[in-house]
Design an enzyme around this catalytic site. Structure first.
Site, mmCIF file in Angstrom:
data_model
loop_
_atom_site.group_PDB
_atom_site.id
_atom_site.type_symbol
_atom_site.label_atom_id
_atom_site.label_comp_id
_atom_site.label_asym_id
_atom_site.label_seq_id
_atom_site.Cartn_x
_atom_site.Cartn_y
_atom_site.Cartn_z
ATOM 1 N N ARG A 56 0.798 -1.084 0.133
ATOM 2 C CA ARG A 56 -0.121 -0.037 0.051
ATOM 3 C C ARG A 56 1.033 1.229 0.042
ATOM 4 O O ARG A 56 0.557 2.130 -0.835
ATOM 5 C CB ARG A 56 -0.860 0.100 1.224
ATOM 6 N N TYR A 108 -13.992 20.094 -13.725
ATOM 7 C CA TYR A 108 -14.623 18.856 -13.892
ATOM 8 C C TYR A 108 -15.751 18.592 -12.966
ATOM 9 O O TYR A 108 -15.882 18.901 -11.793
ATOM 10 C CB TYR A 108 -13.483 17.981 -14.037
ATOM 11 N N ASP A 180 -5.302 21.173 -11.818
ATOM 12 C CA ASP A 180 -5.499 20.099 -12.331
ATOM 13 C C ASP A 180 -5.004 20.294 -13.946
ATOM 14 O O ASP A 180 -5.520 21.122 -14.669
ATOM 15 C CB ASP A 180 -7.258 19.787 -12.477
HETATM 16 C C1 PLP Z 1 -11.683 12.493 -15.969
HETATM 17 C C2 PLP Z 1 -11.156 13.698 -15.126
HETATM 18 C C3 PLP Z 1 -10.791 13.984 -13.858
HETATM 19 C C4 PLP Z 1 -11.327 12.691 -13.105
HETATM 20 O O1 PLP Z 1 -10.477 11.667 -13.174
HETATM 21 P P1 PLP Z 1 -10.627 10.178 -12.943
HETATM 22 O O2 PLP Z 1 -9.288 9.478 -13.427
HETATM 23 O O3 PLP Z 1 -11.857 10.037 -14.152
HETATM 24 O O4 PLP Z 1 -11.082 9.667 -11.735
HETATM 25 C C5 PLP Z 1 -10.505 15.031 -13.065
HETATM 26 N N1 PLP Z 1 -10.367 16.083 -14.204
HETATM 27 C C6 PLP Z 1 -10.518 16.118 -15.355
HETATM 28 C C7 PLP Z 1 -10.210 17.384 -16.130
HETATM 29 C C8 PLP Z 1 -10.934 14.886 -16.143
HETATM 30 O O5 PLP Z 1 -11.131 15.154 -17.374
#
Ligand code: PLP
Length: 389
Positions: A56, A108, A180
């Site tokens: 983990r 998102y 992000d």
């Molecule tokens: C898909 C996405 C996420 C979420 O990620 P997962 O891998 O689906 O959990 C977050 N931010 C953006 C911009 C995304 O396109």
């Protein structure tokens, strides 16, 4: 937490993509990092181990990927989680009840859902603002603000946030800037270079690039913050299996090649769409008609394959979505194959209707993830799907 090999930072992006974090296996010389499919590690004697105790906390395949992506983002520490949302959830555990977070209003849909439906009930509070204007971030900050979250370009409205300005505002208020970077990928944008404290990805998208797994990654520089996030990773355990780490490693080896083609296809298709339905209805940061084109050019070295088109009505959107043959109607993005979706009803279904209306995210708005097929085939596919529009 895995600290990068410092000498990996000396080579260019494409070389890092292929080699960073990976050294031939010391027992066999295997050039590919083995899949360490194990839950535990045998210790030589009580208190004597090789740095691995339980999977983990640490796994050598995972570490190779963490070093690889950290080197691509230009950061010192990488953390690989089981999904993008698992990554963000772990980042949020750096907060304590009572903390306040400022977040972009067009992030998102799953980010908003995690904050609004879960974390809000655990004592965190959130203010959502249009982060295109750094002053709006500043105005939302309170003495309790600990994190500022931005996504740039945003999904699906393609809003751009000035990363340097956002970092300055966050730091003046003693908060972290968390970015992000899923849409741009580190090939086109490296937020840590503009002062961000944590950059994270849905590795499900461009990093892996082959639509065959779900994963997430965070990268940061600060050693103390890294120690805290590693504690969370191990304590909360939102970790991936080693096969997923290995698949993403295989994906990142071609990230630079794929992103160049996504970008080339994206530009051609955006241009075609703009001529077809009017520049004002096509949202793509690489079009000069994008209101933030200059800022996008300053902080991104390319624009990728994500394009949003406003068709005005759900009927027109449905026609295109139902007629395409090479583009596939599906959520997600960033894979080698082209996808098409209707954000308001799919990825952003959990955003309240009045918020969507306020931001201009209607049911006539479609989103394209341009893959790396032959662009002439993609254009011909759109041509027949757009018939009469
Ligand atoms: C898909 C996405 C996420 C979420 O990620 P997962 O891998 O689906 O959990 C977050 N931010 C953006 C911009 C995304 O396109």
């Amino acid at each position: 937490m895995t600290r990068i090999f410092e000498d990996d930072l000396r080579s260019g992006f494409g070389t890092r993509a292929i080699h960073a974090g990976q050294r031939p296996d010391p027992t066999s010389g295997a050039i590919m990092t083995p899949i360490y499919q194990t839950s535990t590690y045998v210790q030589d004697a009580l208190g004597q181990h090789k740095g691995y105790e339980y999977a983990r906390g640490k796994n050598p395949t995972r570490e190779a990927l963490e070093r690889n992506v950290a080197a691509l983002e230009g950061g010192r520490h990488g953390f690989h989680f089981g999904s993008g949302m698992g990554t963000l959830d772990s980042i949020m555990k750096l907060c304590r009840a009572g903390d306040h977070i400022v977040c972009g209003e067009n992030v998102y849909g799953g980010t908003f859902r995690l904050f609004d439906k879960l974390l809000q009930h655990l004592g965190l509070s959130f203010t959502y603002v249009d982060t295109r204007d750094p002053q709006k971030i500043a105005d939302a900050m309170t003495p309790k603000t600990r994190q500022v979250h931005v996504e740039t370009p945003t999904n699906p409205l393609m809003w751009i946030t000035d990363l340097r300005a956002a970092a300055d505002v966050a730091h003046r208020g003693n908060a972290l800037l968390v970015v992000d970077n899923t849409f741009a990928s580190p090939y086109f944008q490296r937020p840590l270079e503009f002062g961000a404290d944590i950059v994270w990805h849905s590795a499900t998208k461009y990093l892996n690039g082959h639509s065959d797994l779900v994963g997430g990654i965070a990268v940061l520089n600060d050693d103390d913050l890294a120690t805290r996030l590693q504690f969370i990773l191990n304590a909360a355990g939102a970790v991936p299996g080693p096969f997923d780490s290995w698949l993403i490693l295989r994906g990142t080896k071609t990230l630079h090649l794929r992103m160049r083609q996504h970008d080339a296809n994206g530009r051609r298709i955006a241009q075609w769409l703009a001529e077809r339905v009017g520049h004002e209805h096509v949202l793509y940061p690489g079009l000069e008609s994008h209101p933030q084109y200059e800022l996008a050019k300053r902080q991104m070295s390319g624009f990728g394959g994500m394009i949003t088109v406003e068709l005005g009505t759900k009927e027109r959107a449905a026609q295109v979505l139902n007629r395409v043959r090479i583009f596939s109607l599906a959520e997600s993005l960033g894979g080698v194959e082209s996808l098409i979706s209707l954000p308001a009803l799919m990825t952003h279904a959990s955003v309240p209707p009045d918020k969507k209306a306020e931001m201009g995210m209607g049911e006539g708005m479609i989103r394209l993830s341009c893959g790396v097929e032959e662009v002439e085939d993609l254009l011909a596919d759109l041509e027949q799907a757009f018939e009469g529009i």
